[in-house]
Motif scaffolding. Structure first.
Motif, PDB file in Angstrom:
ATOM      1  N   UNK A 112       0.830  -1.203   0.000  1.00 14.83           N
ATOM      2  CA  UNK A 112       0.000   0.000   0.000  1.00 14.83           C
ATOM      3  C   UNK A 112       0.866   1.256   0.000  1.00 14.83           C
ATOM      4  N   UNK A 113       0.306   2.336  -0.559  1.00 14.07           N
ATOM      5  CA  UNK A 113       0.959   3.641  -0.516  1.00 14.07           C
ATOM      6  C   UNK A 113      -0.049   4.634   0.052  1.00 14.07           C
ATOM      7  N   UNK A 114       0.235   5.081   1.277  1.00  8.73           N
ATOM      8  CA  UNK A 114      -0.728   5.923   2.000  1.00  8.73           C
ATOM      9  C   UNK A 114      -0.581   7.385   1.567  1.00  8.73           C
ATOM     10  N   UNK A 115      -1.150   7.677   0.413  1.00 10.14           N
ATOM     11  CA  UNK A 115      -1.084   9.000  -0.189  1.00 10.14           C
ATOM     12  C   UNK A 115      -2.497   9.568  -0.227  1.00 10.14           C
ATOM     13  N   UNK A 130      -2.949   2.463 -17.248  1.00 10.75           N
ATOM     14  CA  UNK A 130      -4.201   2.311 -17.981  1.00 10.75           C
ATOM     15  C   UNK A 130      -4.954   1.051 -17.552  1.00 10.75           C
ATOM     16  N   UNK A 131      -6.235   1.214 -17.273  1.00 15.27           N
ATOM     17  CA  UNK A 131      -7.099   0.103 -16.915  1.00 15.27           C
ATOM     18  C   UNK A 131      -7.124  -0.222 -15.440  1.00 15.27           C
ATOM     19  N   UNK A 132      -6.196   0.376 -14.649  1.00 13.01           N
ATOM     20  CA  UNK A 132      -6.087   0.049 -13.232  1.00 13.01           C
ATOM     21  C   UNK A 132      -6.447   1.235 -12.335  1.00 13.01           C
ATOM     22  N   UNK A 133      -7.117   2.248 -12.909  1.00  3.57           N
ATOM     23  CA  UNK A 133      -7.376   3.498 -12.207  1.00  3.57           C
ATOM     24  C   UNK A 133      -8.841   3.584 -11.771  1.00  3.57           C
ATOM     25  N   UNK A 141      -2.788   4.095  -3.867  1.00  2.00           N
ATOM     26  CA  UNK A 141      -2.966   2.819  -4.537  1.00  2.00           C
ATOM     27  C   UNK A 141      -2.030   1.768  -3.973  1.00  2.00           C
ATOM     28  N   UNK A 142      -1.767   0.736  -4.762  1.00  2.00           N
ATOM     29  CA  UNK A 142      -0.886  -0.374  -4.372  1.00  2.00           C
ATOM     30  C   UNK A 142       0.066  -0.684  -5.509  1.00  2.00           C
ATOM     31  N   UNK A 160      -4.516   1.932  -8.890  1.00  2.00           N
ATOM     32  CA  UNK A 160      -4.170   3.343  -8.798  1.00  2.00           C
ATOM     33  C   UNK A 160      -5.447   4.162  -8.648  1.00  2.00           C
ATOM     34  N   UNK A 161      -5.274   5.439  -8.266  1.00  2.00           N
ATOM     35  CA  UNK A 161      -6.428   6.324  -8.153  1.00  2.00           C
ATOM     36  C   UNK A 161      -7.275   6.076  -6.927  1.00  2.00           C
ATOM     37  N   UNK A 162      -6.686   5.504  -5.891  1.00  2.00           N
ATOM     38  CA  UNK A 162      -7.361   5.391  -4.605  1.00  2.00           C
ATOM     39  C   UNK A 162      -6.672   6.349  -3.633  1.00  2.00           C
TER      40      UNK A 162
END
Length: 479
Positions: A112-115, A130-133, A141-142, A160-162
């Protein structure tokens, strides 16, 4: 069905009989370095008195990680230094991590990346592959880190995009549940979608992570960690929040639901039952906050109260309960499933503490008895700059060598430390990366503590700037 006082009393007697040594952990430390009440002297295999753990920590000439003699570390990823397979930088702010066995001796780690918040706020956000956002405005994201038998490392994006991906948990079917520790709705802090959900990431199959979908059935709140009961299918989740304090949750799957890779994303938003814990003592008295307990071996009965509006469109989930309806806890953190139940952390042990309040508790929930038992209470740390004193437990794991390994997120020096079956705490590692000055040192917390599938390597992160470490050495039962 509520747990009756008679049922609770009977189960407390049974649980209390095992407090001295239960399962992997047993009754653990009541204060930093303190002895268990019935274990004043530890002895080795030859009957000689000995200290727990692996000995004192030795300063690192590289100024990164102090370890006991015979141990060594290797940097696996380092934000701003290492790169993904796309050529983009490893994201920063490493947090919850789990290790999975891949093919041909490969270890797969989901990190995890706590951003929190907008991507523009961070130098190294999770790349928008692409496709994972989920939400292109969000920075978190992770990543999935592949460590091959020969030592070669590869890294790619899992989701991504979490936002604010803090802890999470591994599933019995070998995937990772990443938790967003935020309640931001679309339009807040620059977000274009609602946040505060759990997402599933499959480290074995990149295609399975395409078109990310939140597991809305688990609720929308400041998620910290999650575990799955492999036998009964319940999900247990912690909430790291205050004003009021957060809650311990249980999600019960709908009748006929079968777990497996990709199955969680098929659930309806209102599937199953999400409920919060309500605790009471052996006299039937309601316990409003877990910080009331100060002695290891304390046992509370647990009932579960259904959440009225799990997606919390207008009122946060924890604020939907009136006084006396549920039990709260100060800063609920990491979880780990073992011994037929779940260990979970409340990072503050007391309602009010003199000096440094960031001390902490570890509890064990037994689903069979429907009780929680206090297994660890860390004493107030009088001098956070002193090596060997611990506070602020956060991520935890159960060690294959017995006891717990705990990541410290407290004041002053930051450690990985163990808690043995016999009731002692001991240091495993110390963060020596001073990001402040000699006059005002600053040390980042440890996160993501977990063992490799074969038990030979302990993985852990220094959250800032974001460094994943692999620790090896002469592992053994630490008394």
């Amino acid at each position: 069905m509520p747990l009756s006082r008679r049922d609770f009393t009977a189960r407390t007697v049974i649980a209390g009989a095992g407090v001295a040594l239960t399962g992997t952990v047993g009754a653990l430390a009541t204060a930093p370095g303190a002895l268990a009440a019935d274990d004043s002297t530890l002895r080795d295999e030859h009957g000689r008195p000995c200290e727990p753990g692996y000995g004192p920590l030795l300063a690192d000439p590289a100024g990164l990680l102090a370890l006991p003699a015979g141990f060594s570390y290797r940097v696996i990823t380092h934000s701003g230094v290492t790169s993904l397979d796309s050529g983009e930088s490893t994201p920063s702010n490493h947090d919850g991590t789990a290790a999975f066995e891949g093919h041909r001796g490969v270890t797969l780690l989901v990190n995890n990346h706590e951003l929190k918040g907008k991507r523009a706020n961070w130098a190294h956000p999770v790349p928008l592959t692409e496709g994972l956002v989920y939400d292109p405005a969000a920075a978190g994201g992770c990543t999935v880190v592949e460590v091959r038998r020969g030592g070669e490392v590869a890294e790619w994006v899992g989701i991504a995009g979490t936002s604010t991906n803090c802890a999470g948990g591994a599933t019995p079917w070998d995937t990772w549940l990443t938790c967003e520790e935020t309640e931001d709705l679309a339009g807040k802090n620059g977000m274009t979608k609602d946040h505060g959900y759990v997402f599933e990431v499959d480290p074995h199959d990149r295609r399975a992570n395409r078109d990310p979908k939140p597991v809305k059935a688990f609720g929308r709140y400041a998620h910290e960690a999650v575990v799955i009961d492999p036998r009964h299918g319940h999900a247990y989740l912690t909430e790291d929040a205050s004003g009021p304090n957060g809650l311990l949750y249980r999600w019960t799957p709908p009748s006929g639901f079968r777990y497996g890779r990709g199955k969680l994303r098929t659930l309806a938003a209102d599937a199953g039952v999400l409920a919060a814990a309500k605790c009471f003592d052996s006299a039937g008295r309601f316990v409003d906050d877990l910080s009331r307990a100060t002695k290891t071996g304390t046992v509370y009965g647990v009932d579960w109260v259904a959440v009225p509006d799990r997606d919390a469109r207008t009122v946060s989930v924890r604020k939907q309960f009136g006084e006396g309806a549920v039990t709260r806890a100060r800063k609920l953190e990491g979880m780990w499933w073992a011994d037929g139940g779940t260990y979970f952390v409340s990072s503050y042990a007391r309602e009010e503490s003199p000096g440094t309040a960031h001390d902490g508790q570890v509890w064990f929930y037994d689903p069979k008895r429907r009780t929680i038992r206090l297994t660890v209470v860390l004493g107030v740390n009088a001098d956070p700059a002193q090596d060997g004193s611990f506070d602020g437990p956060d991520n935890i794991t159960v060690s294959p060598y017995g006891g717990l390994v705990i990541a410290e997120d407290g004041s002053g020096l930051q450690h990985l430390f163990g808690a043995t079956e016999s009731g002692r705490t001991y240091p495993l590692a110390r963060n020596e990366l001073n990001m402040g000055t000699a006059q005002e040192p600053e040390y980042s917390e440890f996160t993501g503590v977990c063992f490799s599938p074969d038990g030979r390597t302990l993985y852990a992160n220094i959250q800032e700037p974001g460094i994943m470490l692999a620790i090896t050495g002469p592992w053994r039962r630490a008394h």
